[in-house]
Each structure stands twice: as structure tokens, then as C-alpha cells.
Design an enzyme around this catalytic site. Sequence first.
Site, PDB file in Angstrom:
ATOM      1  N   ARG A   1       0.810  -1.202   0.000  1.00 38.37           N
ATOM      2  CA  ARG A   1       0.000   0.000   0.000  1.00 38.37           C
ATOM      3  C   ARG A   1       0.851   1.263   0.000  1.00 38.37           C
ATOM      4  O   ARG A   1       0.512   2.252  -0.673  1.00 38.37           O
ATOM      5  CB  ARG A   1      -0.950  -0.015   1.201  1.00 38.37           C
TER       6      ARG A   1
ATOM      7  N   LYS B   1       1.731  24.519  -4.197  1.00 34.53           N
ATOM      8  CA  LYS B   1       0.474  23.932  -3.715  1.00 34.53           C
ATOM      9  C   LYS B   1       0.567  22.407  -3.780  1.00 34.53           C
ATOM     10  O   LYS B   1      -0.143  21.733  -4.523  1.00 34.53           O
ATOM     11  CB  LYS B   1      -0.696  24.457  -4.539  1.00 34.53           C
TER      12      LYS B   1
ATOM     13  N   LYS C   1       4.872  38.624  -4.228  1.00 34.69           N
ATOM     14  CA  LYS C   1       3.458  38.419  -4.536  1.00 34.69           C
ATOM     15  C   LYS C   1       2.608  39.569  -4.002  1.00 34.69           C
ATOM     16  O   LYS C   1       3.137  40.531  -3.447  1.00 34.69           O
ATOM     17  CB  LYS C   1       3.013  37.065  -3.986  1.00 34.69           C
TER      18      LYS C   1
ATOM     19  N   GLU D   1       5.015  39.595  -9.103  1.00 35.51           N
ATOM     20  CA  GLU D   1       3.658  39.396  -9.596  1.00 35.51           C
ATOM     21  C   GLU D   1       3.051  40.728 -10.014  1.00 35.51           C
ATOM     22  O   GLU D   1       3.132  41.712  -9.291  1.00 35.51           O
ATOM     23  CB  GLU D   1       2.800  38.755  -8.500  1.00 35.51           C
TER      24      GLU D   1
ATOM     25  N   ASP E   1      -0.528  37.763 -13.583  1.00 29.31           N
ATOM     26  CA  ASP E   1      -1.515  37.017 -12.808  1.00 29.31           C
ATOM     27  C   ASP E   1      -2.940  37.403 -13.178  1.00 29.31           C
ATOM     28  O   ASP E   1      -3.289  38.587 -13.216  1.00 29.31           O
ATOM     29  CB  ASP E   1      -1.276  37.252 -11.317  1.00 29.31           C
TER      30      ASP E   1
END
Length: 352
Positions: free
Chosen positions: A143, A176, A208, A241, A268
Amino acid sequence: MMRALSLSTFSSLIPSPQRLLVKMSATATRSTATLAASMAVKPPAHPTYDLKSVIHLALSEDAGDLGDVTCKATIPDEMEVEAYFLAKENGIVAGIGLAEMVFNEVDPSLKVEWYAKDGDNVHKGLQFGKVYGRAHSIVVVERVVLNFMQRMSGIATLTKAMADAAHPAIILETRKTAPGLRLTDKWAVVIGGGQNHRMGLFDMVMIKDNHISIAGDVPNALKSVDLYLEQNNLQMGVEVETRTLEEVNQVLHYASTTKTALTRIMLDNMVIPLSDGDIDISMLKEAVKLIDGRFETEASGNVTIETVHKIGQSGVTYISSGALTHSVKALDISLKIDTKLALEVGKRTKRA
């Protein structure tokens, strides 16, 4: 209170072997198989990530403090078996190199053969590898190996589709990723034909929206970064950004009047979704035209398998997509001793 399984005692929960080999439905033969290098694509570099510790954690959380009580109850200590990796849907296989590491951690005496390598296409019903040796070891590790391989193969499969559609732009993932699986997720992206964005917070400056809000505006944020890098004698990529054409012009003006370490401009949410399901990339194309090759460009936002091709025609250098890792669908793979029965069941359920 239950005692957690220590890494040093994990192997002791697998009984010592004798020599009784049980072979079941070995339809793939060694004579016709092409044995492939298991780690055709190396994992990305990371200064602190310990891949072995991640493997140990995965094994330990499964084994608990007693090990596999079902194996102990049902499988004779001396038994050896062969088990085959079976693809239950089409896709790109990934995690073969990692699977080798997991098998070696549990039982170095296990023998593993592969008929594919990381990055290869597999189709539903294909047997693409086998492992043989102690039955306890194989069933205990099954597994954990499949969890790694299925997730990585899902990421690689989506990455391959996105990378092909995005050409000539280059597809990137983001940060992410699943907690604790940063390196394996990003490894899978490379196997699938994408490239890695920054590995973490340490290897690239990425200014950002929140940084810009705190700094006051884009030029102030860039100025602070340039000063920090100079004062600390650091050399690394710098990305900023931008969310509007005005911010793009602010960046270009700053760069034209100030020595800067800036290397890339993120564009963006300049891909606008339309009510008919199409996208408007006119703002993105205008931004690329303004930058005119002076910096790398990266499109971000509203990137899907349906939209990535059109975005890739805009002239951007890169396209980043968090969906590659945060919304991945695992590729269905199994490890079966009785492959004949597994294929019969798979056909009945339309999964092989």
C-alpha cells in the site's frame, strides 16, 4: 497508550525468511521483458528534505506498533511469492524510482524488475513490473508503494497533457503540494515533462500581492529586494507578480532606471474567462508585448487543460498551474500476486 513503531524496529515486525517460492499466474515473462532503469529521472534537489524520512514515516504510520497483524495471521513465515504491477487505466507511470527505495528500506532481499521506466506511457491491463521475495515483505509494503506511485503517476499524467498542450510555453507547478510530499510531487511534474518552479521559500525571491501591499507598491517591493540581496551577497532568481498593465509598466520603468536582480514577471489573472467557456487572452498578450523579451514571463490564473493551449500561444515563457499537484487524480495501479484473477475482476468492473 499505544506505542508508536520506531524506524529501527520496523524490519523486526517482518518474520525472517525460509525458502518456499510460490508463483501465481506469471503472464509476463522475464525473457520477453525489457528491464528498464528504475530512476530515469532524478528527484529535484532540496537542501533539507530527507526522502528516506518521508518513506519511514509512511511505513511507520501504516505499521503502527504491532506491524501487519493480518499477514502474521495468514501468511506462513517461510513463503516467497511473485507480485506484478498492473496498470488499471491509461497514463504516465511515475514513482518507480521511489518504489525501489521503499522496497529496499523494508527488505533489501526483495528482487524488483521493471518493464517500463518513469515517464513511460502505460495502458489499462499492462503488467509493467514485478517484485519477488518474502511474501510478508511484499504485502506489508504494497500500500505504501502504491500510494506513492498512484499519486505521482496522476501528477505526471496531467503534467504530460498540460505540457503538450502548452507548447511552446513551458508548464510549471507551484508550492500547492501535499504537506510533506513537496519533493515527490515536484519529482512527478518533471517525470511528466514539466519543469519545477521554486522548490520553496528559500531558492527564489517571489514578490506576490501581499508583499506588494505591505511594501506600498511594486517599485518599493522591488527596491527592498534588490537592497536585501546586495546586503546579503545573494544571487538568485527574482520574480514579481503583476495584476494590471499599469503594474507591468511600473516594473518596466523601475528596471529601466535602476540596476535590478529581477528575472521574471508574473502576469496574474490576465486570462479572462468568458461566458461561453472560452477565454480572452488579449490583456495577457498586451503585457507580453510590453515586456518585449526583456524578462521571462509567467502566466498564472485560470489555467486548465481546456485553456492552457490558448494561453501557450500568447508568447509567455512559462505557465504555472497549482492544479497539477493540488487537485490531482491518482492513476489506478495495483500490485497483485494472482494477476489472472485480478484481470478477470478488472474486466468485470471495467478497470483493466
